[in-house]
Design a protein around this motif. Structure first.
Motif, PDB file in Angstrom:
ATOM      1  N   ALA A  89      -7.549  -6.849  -6.905  1.00 29.74           N
ATOM      2  CA  ALA A  89      -6.265  -6.630  -7.578  1.00 29.74           C
ATOM      3  C   ALA A  89      -5.269  -6.111  -6.553  1.00 29.74           C
ATOM      4  O   ALA A  89      -5.651  -5.430  -5.595  1.00 29.74           O
ATOM      5  N   GLN A  90      -4.012  -6.465  -6.730  1.00 30.24           N
ATOM      6  CA  GLN A  90      -2.972  -5.873  -5.890  1.00 30.24           C
ATOM      7  C   GLN A  90      -2.842  -4.394  -6.226  1.00 30.24           C
ATOM      8  O   GLN A  90      -3.044  -3.978  -7.375  1.00 30.24           O
ATOM      9  N   MET A  91      -2.480  -3.601  -5.213  1.00 29.86           N
ATOM     10  CA  MET A  91      -2.258  -2.179  -5.434  1.00 29.86           C
ATOM     11  C   MET A  91      -0.767  -1.883  -5.511  1.00 29.86           C
ATOM     12  O   MET A  91       0.076  -2.652  -5.019  1.00 29.86           O
ATOM     13  N   THR A  92      -0.447  -0.757  -6.102  1.00 29.48           N
ATOM     14  CA  THR A  92       0.920  -0.264  -6.080  1.00 29.48           C
ATOM     15  C   THR A  92       1.238   0.223  -4.666  1.00 29.48           C
ATOM     16  O   THR A  92       0.334   0.491  -3.865  1.00 29.48           O
ATOM     17  N   ASP A  93       2.513   0.353  -4.349  1.00 32.55           N
ATOM     18  CA  ASP A  93       2.918   0.702  -2.993  1.00 32.55           C
ATOM     19  C   ASP A  93       2.402   2.063  -2.539  1.00 32.55           C
ATOM     20  O   ASP A  93       2.214   2.291  -1.342  1.00 32.55           O
ATOM     21  N   ASP A  94       2.164   2.970  -3.493  1.00 37.38           N
ATOM     22  CA  ASP A  94       1.659   4.287  -3.109  1.00 37.38           C
ATOM     23  C   ASP A  94       0.149   4.309  -2.925  1.00 37.38           C
ATOM     24  O   ASP A  94      -0.438   5.345  -2.602  1.00 37.38           O
ATOM     25  N   LEU A  95      -0.514   3.170  -3.130  1.00 34.37           N
ATOM     26  CA  LEU A  95      -1.973   3.011  -2.962  1.00 34.37           C
ATOM     27  C   LEU A  95      -2.777   3.923  -3.891  1.00 34.37           C
ATOM     28  O   LEU A  95      -3.910   4.294  -3.580  1.00 34.37           O
ATOM     29  N   MET A  96      -2.198   4.235  -5.038  1.00 38.12           N
ATOM     30  CA  MET A  96      -2.865   5.140  -5.975  1.00 38.12           C
ATOM     31  C   MET A  96      -3.382   4.448  -7.230  1.00 38.12           C
ATOM     32  O   MET A  96      -4.168   5.019  -7.970  1.00 38.12           O
ATOM     33  N   SER A  97      -2.949   3.212  -7.476  1.00 40.37           N
ATOM     34  CA  SER A  97      -3.402   2.499  -8.674  1.00 40.37           C
ATOM     35  C   SER A  97      -3.315   0.998  -8.430  1.00 40.37           C
ATOM     36  O   SER A  97      -2.719   0.552  -7.445  1.00 40.37           O
ATOM     37  N   ILE A  98      -3.920   0.230  -9.324  1.00 35.51           N
ATOM     38  CA  ILE A  98      -3.884  -1.224  -9.201  1.00 35.51           C
ATOM     39  C   ILE A  98      -2.947  -1.822 -10.242  1.00 35.51           C
ATOM     40  O   ILE A  98      -2.664  -1.212 -11.268  1.00 35.51           O
ATOM     41  N   LYS A  99      -2.496  -3.025  -9.956  1.00 30.62           N
ATOM     42  CA  LYS A  99      -1.711  -3.790 -10.915  1.00 30.62           C
ATOM     43  C   LYS A  99      -2.706  -4.623 -11.723  1.00 30.62           C
ATOM     44  O   LYS A  99      -3.165  -5.677 -11.266  1.00 30.62           O
ATOM     45  N   GLU A 100      -3.060  -4.137 -12.884  1.00 29.07           N
ATOM     46  CA  GLU A 100      -4.145  -4.746 -13.657  1.00 29.07           C
ATOM     47  C   GLU A 100      -3.877  -6.209 -14.011  1.00 29.07           C
ATOM     48  O   GLU A 100      -4.813  -6.993 -14.181  1.00 29.07           O
ATOM     49  N   GLU A 101      -2.607  -6.582 -14.097  1.00 34.39           N
ATOM     50  CA  GLU A 101      -2.292  -7.972 -14.436  1.00 34.39           C
ATOM     51  C   GLU A 101      -2.658  -8.934 -13.301  1.00 34.39           C
ATOM     52  O   GLU A 101      -2.693 -10.155 -13.494  1.00 34.39           O
ATOM     53  N   THR A 102      -2.972  -8.400 -12.111  1.00 33.14           N
ATOM     54  CA  THR A 102      -3.339  -9.256 -10.978  1.00 33.14           C
ATOM     55  C   THR A 102      -4.851  -9.343 -10.778  1.00 33.14           C
ATOM     56  O   THR A 102      -5.314  -9.977  -9.819  1.00 33.14           O
ATOM     57  N   LEU A 103      -5.633  -8.731 -11.635  1.00 32.22           N
ATOM     58  CA  LEU A 103      -7.091  -8.758 -11.498  1.00 32.22           C
ATOM     59  C   LEU A 103      -7.611 -10.192 -11.420  1.00 32.22           C
ATOM     60  O   LEU A 103      -7.286 -11.038 -12.258  1.00 32.22           O
TER      61      LEU A 103
END
Length: 315
Positions: A169-183
């Motif tokens: 999955a792609q991560m958010t820019d702060d590297l703290m969470s994932i973009k679940e829609e990209t799983l």
């Protein structure tokens, strides 16, 4: 004969000296092996730092070891403790990256079968989760970060979907969470060599060379002596992935069994290496220990793990 008071004083001094010496020895553990599984090495400022499951620490979490030659390692101490983490048990498979734009070291790891990230200003820690929660709520393990040439961060990890399956999955820019829609699903165990025990694909690592993406992964239950390493290629970080028809590229090695769940890393001289763990012996699984071999991708795009097997030790 000494008076009782003086005898008691001498005994107290002896006990204090014994405790002090014992404590000093415990901080200077000497072993002819590196006592970590699911190992990972980060090269930073001409020095190597190793992290893994288990290790010589007094707390749940992860130890950090350092080396200048990949053979002799020094225990730096506790890199991450449970008190600085979301979890309290099941600390597995840490990987550490220095993100230059943020001037921080990021440790991605699993705890309580959830994936987490902690940060530090030093490769030796202490790493801390400022917000003590997983990257996402679903149970998952075995994280590995890859940042593409365009700066997009991707996180590869294992979900428990019809066995252990590698997803991205792609991560958010702060590297703290994932973009679940990209799983996106990447690798599932389906070939005979991958199914010797349980349906398990795990321990992903990502590299890119000449526009091709290479995913190195492990398959089978880690307790199986046939635990091994294979790879797949794609033209996109999200796949679809084509497994190499010569897999596994590592499955046992000079008497070692249970070889796998490692990671490639670039050494100080520019060459590439691969660290992996193996069973303690052919008759005993634990404690798993780590070894290092050469790693390369040929001009024809073929990945190999070969050459001398280095057995690291702790000074």
């Amino acid at each position: 004969m000494l008076p009782i008071k003086n005898t008691f004083l001498l005994l107290s001094l002896f006990c204090a000296l014994f405790i002090c010496c014992t404590s000093a020895d415990s901080k200077n553990i000497k072993k002819d092996y590196l006592p970590i599984a699911d190992p990972y090495i980060m090269t930073y400022n001409g020095k190597y730092y190793a992290y893994g499951t288990g290790g010589d620490t007094s707390d749940e979490g992860f130890a950090c070891y350092s080396s200048s030659n990949l053979v002799s390692w020094k225990l730096e101490g506790q890199a991450l403790s449970a008190t600085d983490s979301y979890g309290t048990w099941g600390f597995w498979a840490p990987e550490v990256y220095y993100i230059e734009s943020k001037k921080l070291f990021y440790m991605f790891y699993s705890t309580e079968e959830h994936i987490c990230v902690a940060t530090s200003t030093s490769p030796t820690g202490p790493f801390r989760q400022e917000v003590k929660k997983p990257i996402w709520n679903e149970k998952s393990i075995d994280t590995s970060l890859f940042i593409d040439d365009d700066g997009t961060p991707y996180l590869y990890f294992v979900r428990f979907t019809n066995g252990n399956v590698i997803w991205v999955a792609q991560m958010t820019d702060d590297l703290m969470s994932i973009k679940e829609e990209t799983l996106t699903e990447c690798i599932t165990a389906e070939l005979p060599w991958e199914l010797l025990q349980a349906k398990v694909a795990e321990g992903p690592s990502l590299l890119k060379k000449n526009g091709t993406y290479y995913m190195i992964y492990s398959a089978n239950h880690y307790q199986n002596q046939g635990y091994g390493v294979g790879y797949a290629t794609a033209s996109s970080p999200c796949g679809p992935w084509t497994k190499y028809d010569g897999n596994p590229i590592l499955q046992g090695d000079n008497g070692l069994v249970g070889t796998g769940h490692g990671a490639p890393f670039q050494s100080v001289d520019g060459s590439w290496k691969y660290i992996f763990h193996a069973h303690w012996s052919t008759k005993k699984i634990h404690p798993r220990t780590s070894f290092i071999k050469n790693f390369s991708i040929s001009d024809q795009g073929v990945v190999s793990i070969s050459g001398e097997t280095v057995r690291p030790g702790v000074e």
